[in-house]
Design a protein around this motif. Sequence first.
Motif, short mmCIF file in Angstrom:
data_model
loop_
_atom_site.label_atom_id
_atom_site.label_comp_id
_atom_site.label_asym_id
_atom_site.label_seq_id
_atom_site.Cartn_x
_atom_site.Cartn_y
_atom_site.Cartn_z
N LEU A 165 0.84 -1.19 0.00
CA LEU A 165 0.00 0.00 0.00
C LEU A 165 0.88 1.24 0.00
CD1 LEU A 165 -2.65 -1.10 2.66
CD2 LEU A 165 -2.98 -0.97 0.17
N PRO B 146 -2.53 3.78 5.93
CA PRO B 146 -2.23 2.38 6.21
C PRO B 146 -1.63 2.13 7.59
CG PRO B 146 -1.65 2.89 3.95
CD PRO B 146 -2.05 4.19 4.59
N ASN C 277 -5.82 4.66 -1.90
CA ASN C 277 -5.17 3.41 -2.28
C ASN C 277 -6.10 2.54 -3.13
OD1 ASN C 277 -2.34 2.56 -1.30
ND2 ASN C 277 -3.16 3.68 0.46
N VAL D 142 -6.90 5.18 2.73
CA VAL D 142 -7.53 3.93 2.29
C VAL D 142 -8.25 4.14 0.97
CG1 VAL D 142 -9.42 2.33 2.83
CG2 VAL D 142 -7.74 2.92 4.59
N GLN E 295 -5.31 -3.87 6.56
CA GLN E 295 -4.54 -3.49 5.39
C GLN E 295 -4.76 -4.48 4.25
OE1 GLN E 295 -0.37 -2.65 6.15
NE2 GLN E 295 -0.84 -1.72 8.12
#
Length: 253
Positions: free
Chosen positions: A87, A133, A96, A93, A141
């Motif tokens: 990541l 992350p 990503n 989040v 994750q």
Amino acid sequence: MPLLTLTRVTKKFTDRNGVLHVLQPISLGIEAGEFVCLVGPSGSGKSTLLRIAGGLLKPDSGTVHFADAPLTQPRTDIGFVFQARNLMPWRTVEENVLLPVQVQQGRVDDAARDEARRLIALMGLAGFEQSLPRQLSGGMQQRVVLARTLMQQPRLLLLDEPFGALDALTRERLNLELLRIRRLHAATVLMVTHSIAEAVFLADRVVALSPRPARIVGEVAVDLPRPRQLAQMSEAGFGHLTLQVRELIGQLA
């Protein structure tokens, strides 16, 4: 025709120590909607075979076909999840998960953002969209990685020991999560795992490889009813299936 077909695929690597033969001729077909697990001794070539199946490595000989077409390079409808989570630590989040869209299309529209949030919620991560992350546990994750991969809407999902670094309880929870997600998305899955119990619990079919240079030594069809429940792992039928797989890869004394 199977969705994925490998025909007499071989692979070797050469370095200053000489030639390392990794794969003997291997032929394998994966039907659309099937969940297949690869098991075998450490270093037997499972990950190499998986990368060839996804177009990340070229075989020395043999052919790979995906959806009736030769597979010679990665495709956007084949998704990978590795044990290393990879990541972007500076991206949230949501950012990503949106990365594949940004890379492929150069921009992120409202529809993509809505889909990313839907997948994040599907992973049980609603409320963590703006987290980084480092603020998440290992299991959380890995759920982000799964969501990011599903943003590609893959027809084939290739998993290389995705839960191997997690504790046993988290691994069991993510196995159930993976089965639920796979059922919702109707994806075809090819997964490498060192855990025979995990393979039997997840798969429709377990394919066993020999020590390097790997060849297929046998297969075990898993006829356990779906949806799978953890309680099935304590049943006699489950134990019989794991014993069959162990015998194939020579782990019994």
